[in-house]
Design an enzyme around this catalytic site. Structure first.
Site, PDB file in Angstrom:
ATOM      1  N   LYS A  94       0.842  -1.207   0.000  1.00 38.46           N
ATOM      2  CA  LYS A  94       0.000   0.000   0.000  1.00 38.46           C
ATOM      3  C   LYS A  94       0.869   1.246   0.000  1.00 38.46           C
ATOM      4  O   LYS A  94       0.631   2.180  -0.766  1.00 38.46           O
ATOM      5  CB  LYS A  94      -0.894   0.038   1.246  1.00 38.46           C
ATOM      6  CG  LYS A  94      -2.143  -0.810   1.104  1.00 38.46           C
ATOM      7  CD  LYS A  94      -2.879  -0.883   2.426  1.00 38.46           C
ATOM      8  CE  LYS A  94      -3.859  -2.043   2.394  1.00 38.46           C
ATOM      9  NZ  LYS A  94      -4.299  -2.464   3.714  1.00 38.46           N
TER      10      LYS A  94
ATOM     11  N   GLN B 228      -5.319  -1.383   9.564  1.00 34.38           N
ATOM     12  CA  GLN B 228      -5.192  -2.722   8.989  1.00 34.38           C
ATOM     13  C   GLN B 228      -5.838  -3.768   9.908  1.00 34.38           C
ATOM     14  O   GLN B 228      -5.585  -3.787  11.117  1.00 34.38           O
ATOM     15  CB  GLN B 228      -3.702  -3.038   8.778  1.00 34.38           C
ATOM     16  CG  GLN B 228      -3.410  -4.353   8.101  1.00 34.38           C
ATOM     17  CD  GLN B 228      -3.835  -4.389   6.640  1.00 34.38           C
ATOM     18  OE1 GLN B 228      -3.893  -3.356   5.961  1.00 34.38           O
ATOM     19  NE2 GLN B 228      -4.145  -5.573   6.143  1.00 34.38           N
TER      20      GLN B 228
ATOM     21  N   ASP C 211     -11.625   2.773   3.760  1.00 35.63           N
ATOM     22  CA  ASP C 211     -12.042   1.362   3.719  1.00 35.63           C
ATOM     23  C   ASP C 211     -13.556   1.243   3.520  1.00 35.63           C
ATOM     24  O   ASP C 211     -14.049   0.174   3.173  1.00 35.63           O
ATOM     25  CB  ASP C 211     -11.703   0.685   5.060  1.00 35.63           C
ATOM     26  CG  ASP C 211     -10.510  -0.239   4.956  1.00 35.63           C
ATOM     27  OD1 ASP C 211     -10.254  -0.769   3.865  1.00 35.63           O
ATOM     28  OD2 ASP C 211      -9.836  -0.439   5.991  1.00 35.63           O
TER      29      ASP C 211
HETATM   30  N1  GUN Z   1      -6.949  -6.689   5.901  1.00 40.59           N
HETATM   31  C1  GUN Z   1      -7.102  -7.410   4.770  1.00 40.59           C
HETATM   32  N2  GUN Z   1      -7.789  -6.705   3.843  1.00 40.59           N
HETATM   33  C2  GUN Z   1      -8.078  -5.519   4.407  1.00 40.59           C
HETATM   34  C3  GUN Z   1      -8.767  -4.350   3.949  1.00 40.59           C
HETATM   35  O1  GUN Z   1      -9.267  -4.269   2.820  1.00 40.59           O
HETATM   36  N3  GUN Z   1      -8.831  -3.321   4.819  1.00 40.59           N
HETATM   37  C4  GUN Z   1      -8.300  -3.388   6.069  1.00 40.59           C
HETATM   38  N4  GUN Z   1      -8.432  -2.330   6.863  1.00 40.59           N
HETATM   39  N5  GUN Z   1      -7.658  -4.455   6.532  1.00 40.59           N
HETATM   40  C5  GUN Z   1      -7.549  -5.511   5.699  1.00 40.59           C
END
Ligand code: GUN
Length: 293
Positions: free
Chosen positions: A54, A98, A121
């Site tokens: 990311k 996350q 998100d």
């Molecule tokens: N962990 C795995 N996929 C995601 C996601 O799309 N967003 C978040 N915040 N955590 C994750």
């Protein structure tokens, strides 16, 4: 007939380029650099890989990337304090905590603490509600990616019979809402659905998000249907000791019947981060606009 293979990698790259163009435009017109903050608690190896990717893709798109790493022993108050700071930081337009979080942290409370206008998100209950009532909002990344991929095959999804397999909060429920917004006729199937193959056979568009390797068989698929496979399942390979990634769809069988299908890997996966970047620039533009008003 062999299905068209939907190239998620290439489509995600094109979306990232579009985001980069919008970032440049925002900088040129307003002097604003969109910023994405990611909060990682603990040392889950898969999460560390996601967060690294990311960060790299955020910077590649010309945006600012902020990473906040806390030890696995962090308290709820510590995580909430970081979120509160990011909510008021004018350089931060998107906040992502996350998941999964360590067991001592109340994940729902943390997600609710994020400013809904920075919730890239799309997990905050305010954004979930806005999505359901059809107000503009930040929408969850993987579901948004699924819809964008389907639209590369058929730009207008209106009227299609869509069957979503899986009812998770992160994928199944929001993708169903997004498809409803596109005027599809939507069915959400799940582990208690009676005669799942018969339900799936009705679908012009299948979103497979059950988390069960190779569950959807070729003979469940209506000829010509669009198949979007969200599954990422690691299974034993034929070679002893090796593993491989498979989706929720029996790909080789589906390829013979479907009109278009996403591969695993290289289908939905790359779209998630691309949509996160898109959400971040969307959020920056909206925050900028609301400050101007
Ligand atoms: N962990 C795995 N996929 C995601 C996601 O799309 N967003 C978040 N915040 N955590 C994750």
């Amino acid at each position: 007939m062999t299905a068209e293979i939907i190239d998620g990698k290439a489509i995600a790259q094109a979306l990232r380029h579009e985001v980069a163009r919008r970032v440049q435009a925002l900088q040129a017109a307003r002097g604003v650099t969109p910023g994405l903050a990611v909060v990682l608690v603990g040392e889950d190896p898969a999460s560390e890989v996601y967060v690294r990717n990311k960060g790299a893709q955020t910077r590649e798109a010309g945006m600012a990337s902020f990473e906040h790493k806390l030890p696995a022993t962090a308290t709820q108050a510590e995580v909430l304090a970081i979120v509160a700071r990011l909510n008021t930081d004018a350089n931060v337009h998107g906040i992502l905590v996350q998941l999964p979080l360590p067991p001592q942290i109340d994940a729902a409370a943390v997600l609710r603490a994020i400013d809904p206008d920075k919730d890239v998100d799309g997990f905050h209950p305010i954004n979930v509600g806005r999505l359901v009532i059809g107000e503009p909002c930040l929408t969850p990344c993987t579901p948004t990616g699924c819809v964008l991929l389907a639209k590369t095959v058929t730009p207008k999804l209106a009227g299609l019979e869509a069957v979503v397999i899986g009812r998770s909060t992160i994928v199944g429920k929001p993708v169903a809402q997004l498809l409803l917004r596109e005027d599809c006729t939507v069915t959400i199937a799940h582990s208690r659905t009676r005669d799942l193959p018969a339900v799936v056979r009705r679908a012009d568009l299948i979103i497979a998000a059950a988390g069960r390797p190779l569950m959807v068989r070729g003979n469940w698929i209506k000829p010509g249907a669009i198949v979007i496979d969200v599954g990422i399942n690691r299974v034993a390979a034929d070679v002893a000791g090796k593993t491989r990634l498979v989706g929720d769809v029996a790909y080789d069988e589906a390829l013979q019947v479907a009109g278009a299908i996403t591969p695993v890997p290289g289908g939905v996966g790359p779209m998630t981060i691309a949509c996160l970047l898109k959400n971040t620039v969307d959020a920056a533009e909206r925050i900028r606009q609301s400050l101007a008003n």
